[in-house]
Design an enzyme around this catalytic site. Structure first.
Site, PDB file in Angstrom:
ATOM      1  N   ASP A   1     -29.510 -47.882 -17.394  1.00 58.08           N
ATOM      2  CA  ASP A   1     -30.774 -47.480 -16.793  1.00 58.08           C
ATOM      3  C   ASP A   1     -30.548 -46.518 -15.635  1.00 58.08           C
ATOM      4  OD1 ASP A   1     -33.746 -47.970 -16.354  1.00 58.08           O
ATOM      5  OD2 ASP A   1     -32.949 -48.642 -14.423  1.00 58.08           O
TER       6      ASP A   1
ATOM      7  N   GLU B   1     -29.695 -43.303 -19.682  1.00 56.00           N
ATOM      8  CA  GLU B   1     -31.046 -42.788 -19.508  1.00 56.00           C
ATOM      9  C   GLU B   1     -31.023 -41.743 -18.400  1.00 56.00           C
ATOM     10  OE1 GLU B   1     -35.482 -44.014 -17.915  1.00 56.00           O
ATOM     11  OE2 GLU B   1     -33.621 -44.748 -17.014  1.00 56.00           O
TER      12      GLU B   1
ATOM     13  N   ASP C   1     -41.115 -46.288 -21.335  1.00 60.71           N
ATOM     14  CA  ASP C   1     -41.620 -45.541 -20.185  1.00 60.71           C
ATOM     15  C   ASP C   1     -42.554 -44.407 -20.605  1.00 60.71           C
ATOM     16  OD1 ASP C   1     -40.404 -46.873 -18.004  1.00 60.71           O
ATOM     17  OD2 ASP C   1     -38.506 -45.856 -18.402  1.00 60.71           O
TER      18      ASP C   1
END
Length: 445
Positions: A224, A249, A328
């Site tokens: 992340d 990410e 997201d």
């Protein structure tokens, strides 16, 4: 003219496949030409690590609101359907105790019994159910930042040798005594100092702990918010834990003209290349550039954008993880983030593109399980075609046409595809229509 990206001189070592252009119409509506795709036949693939087997298809195994429904039990129940669809990897949400429901503000890394998704035992059951069906499981690991157990930085399970020294000195807490942050700050939690030996030890120890079946049994990592710390540390953590698959990410900012294309967006995918380089070629990255340009192409009827293969798959497909939406960017049942959604009526075209092209494609859980049987059947059919035709993360692309109303390409020499309302079909003998839908079609031979 923009200087060529520093990655391109090594293209023959970076790409496992050539990007070929045959019979293309790459003209824009205003008559100006788009940048031609890079064309090169590699002498040999570059050595990379932790990018899977090349034939993987990833399912994002959750959405933003999954924590509301006893998620580990749902994943376990869906394991037969996940296998039947052809997925080989499933990415699960953060499983540690956290200050938020979704798990992205972790407090106790080694506490898997206080997650909103379920207990540690339920997580292990879900992972075992997937493993029994030859599906590997990817953990969503949040190591850029962390919150304290009861306060700003009273870290436990595990604690660091010095909790203050584990926090960067420029964190807004104001009491961190570590080094300056090696990436962007994250204001909702304490920024960890990845130069700190105790931080490195606890992260690699935790990841190794997660790999053990007695604790969880994960096969790889989705990192992340990797813009928050240097990619070199992801490379180090992977070298220590040897995951089957790793993906970061990295969501690069779009600067300048949002409607730029081809050479005008090279800076964006260059950031992805630079991050992968920083890991030492030890982690793939999500291909946000492909998502950006594909969204514009289908939404604005500007399919010429795709003629230059504008995403990370155009430069390093083996390390590019393509996607249409995620937790997201897209919608979730009962709401969700929905920050940058793919045009809902064009989602079929998005999957027709990524599931026939190189890179490692990702399917979003709601698209497959919640958007109805028609889309589910089409996604499953496209995955089946990908596998039948031997399309891999490094398959060749031969763009046939890219103009206002259509983009067409031959992939792997044996699969033709078209998206857009314009008409097109492959020439020559032996082609058979394998699947079609709203403004897309796929042929195979």
């Amino acid at each position: 003219m923009r200087a060529p990206p520093r990655h391109l001189p090594r293209l023959a070592l970076l790409l496992g496949a050539a990007l070929l252009v045959t019979g293309c119409d790459l003209a824009r509506p205003d008559g100006s030409a788009t940048r031609n795709p890079v064309a090169a036949q590699p002498a040999a693939p570059r050595q990379v690590q932790f990018a899977g087997g090349g034939s993987d298809v990833l399912l994002q195994g959750f959405h933003w609101n999954s924590h509301r429904w006893g998620w580990w039990n749902i994943v376990a129940a869906k394991a037969p359907d996940i296998q039947a669809a052809g997925f080989t990897l499933v990415w699960l949400p953060p499983a540690s105790r956290a200050a938020d429901s979704a798990g992205y503000l972790p407090s106790e890394w080694r506490n898997l019994d206080a997650s909103r998704y379920g207990t540690g035992a339920q997580l292990r059951t879900a992972i075992a159910a997937l493993h029994a069906r030859n599906v590997r499981v990817i953990a969503d690991v949040v190591v850029n930042h962390r919150v304290g157990t009861t306060n700003w930085a009273d870290f436990t399970s595990p604690a660091f040798a010095s909790n203050a020294a584990a926090v960067t000195q420029n964190d807004e807490w104001g009491l961190g005594t570590g080094a300056w942050d090696t990436g962007d700050g994250y204001h909702a939690a304490r920024d960890l100092d990845h130069t700190n030996a105790s931080v490195q030890t606890e992260i690699t120890g935790w990841l190794g702990w997660l790999e053990q079946s007695a604790n969880a049994g994960y096969d790889g990592w989705r990192y992340d918010y990797v813009k928050g710390f240097s990619g070199s540390y992801v490379g180090s953590y992977n070298a220590a834990t040897l995951p089957y698959f790793s993906v970061g990410e990295l969501w690069p900012d779009i600067t300048g003209d949002y409607y730029a294309s081809c050479s005008g967006i090279n800076y964006h995918r260059q950031k992805l290349m630079d991050w992968i380089d920083a890991t030492g070629g030890r982690s793939a990255a999500f291909d946000f550039t492909t998502k950006w340009q594909l969204m514009l192409a289908v939404d604005r009827t500007e399919y010429w954008r795709m003629g230059c293969v504008p995403g990370a798959i155009g430069w390093w497909p083996q390390m590019s993880v393509t996607f249409v939406d995620n937790h997201d960017t897209g919608p979730s049942p009962d709401g969700g983030q929905n920050h940058w959604p793919f045009p809902a009526g064009k989602v079929e075209q998005g999957y027709a593109y990524i599931l026939t092209h190189p890179g490692t494609p990702t399917v979003y859980w709601p698209h497959y399980f919640d958007w109805g049987p028609d889309l589910q059947n089409k996604i499953r059919t496209l995955i089946g075609i990908r596998k039948q035709q031997g399309i891999t993360s490094t398959s060749t692309i031969a763009v046939q046409v890219a103009d206002a109303t259509r983009y067409a390409a031959i992939i792997n020499g044996n699969t033709a595809m078209k998206i857009g309302s314009g008409s097109w079909s492959p020439s020559g003998a032996g082609w058979v229509l394998a699947a079609s839908g709203s403004d897309w079609a796929v042929w195979k031979k």
